[in-house]
Design an enzyme around this catalytic site. Structure first.
Site, mmCIF file in Angstrom:
data_model
loop_
_atom_site.group_PDB
_atom_site.id
_atom_site.type_symbol
_atom_site.label_atom_id
_atom_site.label_comp_id
_atom_site.label_asym_id
_atom_site.label_seq_id
_atom_site.Cartn_x
_atom_site.Cartn_y
_atom_site.Cartn_z
ATOM 1 N N PHE A 94 -11.656 -3.776 -6.229
ATOM 2 C CA PHE A 94 -11.745 -4.684 -5.074
ATOM 3 C C PHE A 94 -11.147 -3.962 -3.860
ATOM 4 C CE2 PHE A 94 -10.931 -7.188 -8.940
ATOM 5 C CZ PHE A 94 -12.082 -7.982 -9.001
ATOM 6 N N ARG A 110 0.836 -1.208 0.000
ATOM 7 C CA ARG A 110 0.000 0.000 0.000
ATOM 8 C C ARG A 110 0.868 1.253 0.000
ATOM 9 N NH1 ARG A 110 -3.744 -3.410 2.986
ATOM 10 N NH2 ARG A 110 -2.568 -3.216 4.940
ATOM 11 N N CYS A 153 -3.819 -13.397 -4.721
ATOM 12 C CA CYS A 153 -3.598 -14.051 -3.428
ATOM 13 C C CYS A 153 -3.981 -15.523 -3.511
ATOM 14 C CB CYS A 153 -4.388 -13.349 -2.325
ATOM 15 S SG CYS A 153 -6.175 -13.408 -2.535
ATOM 16 N N ASP A 161 -16.045 -1.747 -5.159
ATOM 17 C CA ASP A 161 -16.216 -3.012 -4.460
ATOM 18 C C ASP A 161 -17.697 -3.383 -4.513
ATOM 19 O OD1 ASP A 161 -14.153 -4.550 -2.328
ATOM 20 O OD2 ASP A 161 -16.279 -5.023 -2.058
ATOM 21 N N SER A 162 -17.968 -4.686 -4.423
ATOM 22 C CA SER A 162 -19.356 -5.146 -4.462
ATOM 23 C C SER A 162 -19.966 -5.258 -3.076
ATOM 24 C CB SER A 162 -19.458 -6.505 -5.172
ATOM 25 O OG SER A 162 -18.675 -7.472 -4.507
ATOM 26 N N ASP A 199 -6.726 -5.800 -6.776
ATOM 27 C CA ASP A 199 -6.424 -6.639 -5.607
ATOM 28 C C ASP A 199 -7.630 -7.537 -5.315
ATOM 29 O OD1 ASP A 199 -5.164 -7.711 -3.406
ATOM 30 O OD2 ASP A 199 -5.683 -6.049 -2.073
#
Length: 407
Positions: free
Chosen positions: A239, A223, A351, A261-262, A311
């Site tokens: 995301f 970050r 990830c 984002d959802s 991400d």
């Protein structure tokens, strides 16, 4: 029928014991900590879930002390490769003390960090993250479950934290035949988000319901690195979760940041984190949308950005999911590259433990080719140093990322 050598090994083995098939000891000799069910020829004794067993080669040679898991394809996870080092309470407490001490030596710029990282700290199935005065534990293996009380007590003593909270609600517990568990294990349960600091920024972390143990501590240094590229630039953070990359970009002087984002709850938390740090809300846009669809919409609108962050959540938990995951990674990277201005940066992450770094780079390279853009790799991203990786256990190297400069 077991071979004669296997039978002899069984008689020689301490009970309980797992005896491997001929030639299946190679990974353990390389100190890889997992024993898969297909490698086991015989089980001697009647080991219960999480019980310590001796693992032996077909010849009878001792290989490891491991925690037995009758429900999992990973039939045993090694605690120790020394026959003189059979795990007991003192052994496990020492492992916890060593792990916590190693983190103290890192001198991180944060009051939130990972204290125990599973296999990398010789404690398979145990993750422990510290958030100020609270430790969140996640137990995902039968062996760690069996030693739960000892491990929790050791963590509290080694960390000095009065509160321990459990988030053993990961799907992988079902593969171990374990029920989901969460709640306070020591001290009072959190009644409000826990405030943490990281590189001069503050975040309110919901350890009770947030993703993983509440926050993505592994991205701490990434970050900061991405934020340093964002001064006077237009940024798209996909995301975004609770706004980690967003806050880093705004703190570094980004002209604008659009965060997608959802999860409406995550976006609300992101707005609260922005307010908590006194950052300029007029430079931040929060978008509740499916990232895959939103990238296409932005392209249709003719939008473009100087810095884009991808991400996403875990697309491939295991290698069998890699093909499906590859399609998802390629899709978002292709559309992100099409939205990226020449001279702009794409920070793209995975990830997924089922997608290794080489495969991930090939996927992103394919996306760049289809997008008809040329990129240069400026940097490779990894998890923060409090998330170490065991050399003999490459599966632990789950977080990988690329910083691309569009030519």
């Amino acid at each position: 029928m077991a071979k004669q050598g296997t039978a002899k090994a069984g008689r020689a083995a301490e009970v309980p014991a797992l005896v491997l098939k001929e030639g299946r000891e190679k990974s353990l000799l390389r100190r890889h900590p997992w024993v898969f069910s297909g490698a086991v020829a015989q089980i001697y004794g009647s080991p219960q879930s999480g019980e310590t067993v001796a693992v032996r080669a077909a010849s009878g040679r001792f290989l490891a002390w491991a925690a037995y898991s009758p429900a999992s394809q990973i039939r045993a996870r090694a605690w120790s490769f020394s026959e003189d080092e059979k795990p007991d309470e003192d052994f496990l407490r020492a492992r916890v003390v060593d792990a916590v001490a190693r983190r103290a030596a890192l001198a991180l710029d944060s009051n939130a960090l990972r204290l125990v990282n599973g296999e990398a700290d010789g404690l398979p199935g145990l993750v422990a993250d510290r958030y100020d005065d609270l430790v969140v534990v996640q137990i995902t293996s039968a062996g760690a479950e069996r030693w739960r009380a000892v491990l929790v007590d050791a963590l509290q003593a080694a960390s000095g934290c009065p509160r321990i909270y459990e988030r053993s609600d990961a799907d992988v517990r079902a593969l171990e035949g374990l029920e989901m568990r969460s709640g306070a294990l020591a001290g009072s349960p959190p009644q409000a988000p826990v405030l943490i600091s990281e590189h001069g920024l503050q975040y309110a972390v919901d350890v009770s319901t947030g993703q993983k143990t509440g926050f993505f501590l592994d991205q701490r240094d990434n970050r900061l690195a991405v934020g340093a590229l964002c001064a006077d630039r237009d940024v798209l953070n996909c995301f975004c979760y609770t706004g980690g990359f967003t806050l880093s970009a705004l703190a570094a002087g980004a002209r604008s940041v659009s965060s997608v984002d959802s999860s409406a709850g995550a976006l609300t938390a992101g707005r609260n984190n922005l307010e908590l740090n006194g950052l300029d809300a007029s430079r931040a846009q929060w978008v509740d949308a499916d990232v895959f669809r939103h990238l296409r919409q932005l392209k249709a609108e003719g939008r473009s950005f100087d810095v884009i962050v991808l991400d996403p959540p875990k697309f491939a938990p295991t290698s069998k999911d890699a093909e499906r995951a590859a399609r998802g990674y390629k899709d978002i990277n292709l559309h992100a590259l099409q939205l990226l201005r020449p001279g702009g940066y794409l920070a793209s992450f995975s990830c997924s433990s089922g997608v290794n770094a080489d495969l991930f780079q090939k996927i992103v390279a394919g996306a760049a080719a289809d997008a008809a853009v040329s990129c240069r790799i400026e940097r490779r991203f990894h998890a923060a140093p409090d998330h170490p990786v065991l050399l003999e256990f490459p599966e632990g190297d789950y977080l990988k990322g690329l910083l691309l400069l569009r030519q």
